[in-house]
Design an enzyme around this catalytic site. Structure first.
Site, PDB file in Angstrom:
ATOM      1  N   LYS A 107       0.800  -1.220   0.000  1.00  0.00           N
ATOM      2  CA  LYS A 107       0.000   0.000   0.000  1.00  0.00           C
ATOM      3  C   LYS A 107       0.837   1.277   0.000  1.00  0.00           C
ATOM      4  O   LYS A 107       0.303   2.365  -0.185  1.00  0.00           O
ATOM      5  CB  LYS A 107      -0.968  -0.006   1.178  1.00  0.00           C
ATOM      6  CG  LYS A 107      -2.024  -1.098   1.042  1.00  0.00           C
ATOM      7  CD  LYS A 107      -3.063  -1.040   2.148  1.00  0.00           C
ATOM      8  CE  LYS A 107      -4.195  -2.005   1.908  1.00  0.00           C
ATOM      9  NZ  LYS A 107      -3.795  -3.405   2.161  1.00  0.00           N
TER      10      LYS A 107
HETATM   11  C1  LIG Z   1      -4.519  -4.501   1.722  1.00  0.00           C
HETATM   12  C2  LIG Z   1      -3.764  -5.778   1.614  1.00  0.00           C
HETATM   13  C3  LIG Z   1      -4.191  -6.823   0.765  1.00  0.00           C
HETATM   14  C4  LIG Z   1      -5.463  -6.754  -0.030  1.00  0.00           C
HETATM   15  O1  LIG Z   1      -5.398  -5.840  -1.092  1.00  0.00           O
HETATM   16  P1  LIG Z   1      -6.759  -5.339  -1.790  1.00  0.00           P
HETATM   17  O2  LIG Z   1      -6.324  -4.326  -2.772  1.00  0.00           O
HETATM   18  O3  LIG Z   1      -7.610  -4.776  -0.692  1.00  0.00           O
HETATM   19  O4  LIG Z   1      -7.389  -6.546  -2.421  1.00  0.00           O
HETATM   20  C5  LIG Z   1      -3.396  -7.951   0.668  1.00  0.00           C
HETATM   21  N1  LIG Z   1      -2.268  -8.091   1.403  1.00  0.00           N
HETATM   22  C6  LIG Z   1      -1.837  -7.122   2.238  1.00  0.00           C
HETATM   23  C7  LIG Z   1      -0.609  -7.346   3.027  1.00  0.00           C
HETATM   24  C8  LIG Z   1      -2.562  -5.936   2.375  1.00  0.00           C
HETATM   25  O5  LIG Z   1      -2.130  -4.985   3.226  1.00  0.00           O
END
Ligand SMILES: *Cc1c(COP(=O)(O)O)cnc(C)c1O
Length: 430
Positions: A107
């Site tokens: 993210k």
């Molecule tokens: C947010 C997150 C996900 C999921 O991603 P999405 O875009 O919400 O499907 C998967 N793995 C980790 C470590 C995350 O922080």
């Protein structure tokens, strides 16, 4: 470029307005009016481009002239200040490591890009913007780190007390400056409900400009397209068919992959790998989309019962069930299967997967069983150190803290405890 609301009840807006608003007044997600593929040559000779150039080419049509070229380039350069290595684990099985950024989860790219766009748009304004965000763990850290020290923006993060990992809590509560952590006596759903209520509360919105920072925001969602192209660039053999397996929760990441495919990235298939929260795997079988209450798992960033971004995927494929099935498979795995996968891979190669990446690995292996001449990449979305309490007992080995994390573990937590919406409201208004 204009963006329209998928609920069709609100006016079209510019990129700038879509970023500032986050969600349309009719509660619909914003979606670009057109998607124009890049040239074939661009992807054929992708190795001739730097990551920054690739990112710029992929996102420029969506930003349009809202941010002039040199400024957009500077934002991208500042966003992508770390590596995205592709690691070969087995024949035709690769891990794309998206955890080398400041908070060690994927993210970071979306968080940093959005923060810099918002700061750019806010430069000429005198009033401050408040980013209000609820987190189950990783979003808060990435948003906090992305917005740290950004002028004109304050960040208020709500997190459920006792329900985030120790590393995640430190990432939320030790930064100071313009980042404020509110520790909520409740669950993630409670935090989310308070945030939603605040957005609708005119006594608050008359006083301050609020915006959201989760993957419904186009500035957090679209930059995730870049990873898929960075991975493609690193493949030694680009003549084989290519599939990506994405561990999915809110489905923002995989939806960005599908957008990259729409731009012309040669991807033959996507796999949406989920934990026990299997709304989409169910949909793929029945054609019916039925939200469920989320259940807690060891891959907690994917504990989502009604994934917000799935509607964007349906939009891209014109809500044609056959077309969706042709392009995407979706599988669900239990915590038990996830732990076994982590153990097996560690024993075979010494490679340590985090629980989210392990779910992606499982989906990829399942899909590849019936394919030949196909190579696959799973997205390793977080560093295993973020989930120490799960990972260490499984591999029976302790993991060293990387420097980014070690630095914050000794810092002092600063958080304000709240237990009701009224607490939040008076906090915001004072
Ligand atoms: C947010 C997150 C996900 C999921 O991603 P999405 O875009 O919400 O499907 C998967 N793995 C980790 C470590 C995350 O922080």
């Amino acid at each position: 470029m204009q963006f329209y609301s998928l609920n069709q009840q609100s006016p079209k807006v510019s990129f700038k307005e879509a970023v500032i608003r986050g969600i349309a007044p009719d509660k619909g997600l914003y979606f670009p009016e057109t998607i124009s593929p890049l040239s074939k040559e661009f992807f054929q000779h992708i190795e001739n481009h730097t990551n920054e150039e690739i990112a710029f080419e992929m996102i420029r049509q969506f930003v349009g002239n809202e941010i002039p070229e040199p400024d957009l380039k500077a934002i991208i350069e500042d966003t992508l200040c770390f590596d995205f290595p592709l690691v070969e684990l087995e024949d035709n099985v690769f891990s794309l490591e998206l955890f080398h950024g400041p908070t060690m989860a994927f993210k970071d790219v979306g968080g940093r890009f959005m923060a810099r766009c918002l700061s750019y748009f806010n430069k000429k304004q005198t009033n401050e913007v408040t980013v209000l965000v609820a987190t189950s763990g990783d979003t808060g850290g990435a948003v906090a780190s992305g917005f740290l020290g950004v002028k004109g923006v304050n960040v208020v993060i709500l997190y459920p007390s006792g329900k985030v990992s120790e590393v995640q809590e430190k990432q939320l509560t030790t930064l100071g400056q313009n980042i404020i952590a509110l520790e909520v006596d409740g669950t993630f759903d409670d935090c989310q409900a308070m945030v939603k209520r605040a957005f609708l509360d005119t006594e608050i919105t008359d006083e301050m400009q609020l915006t959201s920072a989760n993957s419904i925001n186009v500035a957090r969602w679209l930059p995730q397209m870049f990873y898929f192209a960075f991975a493609y660039k690193q493949l030694k053999d680009r003549s084989k068919k290519l599939t990506f397996s994405t561990p999915s929760g809110n489905f923002g990441n995989i939806c960005a992959g599908v957008m990259a495919q729409q731009l012309g990235l040669p991807v033959s298939h996507f796999i949406a790998s989920t934990n026990a929260n299997k709304v989409v795997p169910n949909y793929m079988e029945s054609g019916k989309y039925e939200p469920l209450k989320s259940v807690a798992t060891i891959s907690n960033a994917m504990d989502v019962g009604d994934p917000s971004n799935f509607i964007r995927i349906r939009k891209i494929f014109k809500d044609n069930f056959k077309l969706i099935k042709k392009n995407i498979s979706s599988f669900s795995y239990s915590d038990y299967q996830t732990r076994i996968a982590m153990q097996d891979v560690f024993k075979a190669s010494g490679y340590i997967m985090d629980p989210h990446g392990a779910v992606g690995y499982l989906g990829l292996k399942q899909y590849l069983q019936d394919q030949n001449k196909t190579q696959g990449i799973f997205l390793e979305t977080a560093h295993p150190v973020k989930f120490l309490d799960v990972v260490e007992p499984v591999i029976q080995k302790s993991i060293a803290f990387p420097s980014q994390i070690e630095e914050i573990m000794d810092r002092k937590k600063v958080a304000t405890s709240i237990s009701s919406y009224e607490n939040l409201k008076s906090f915001l208004l004072n």
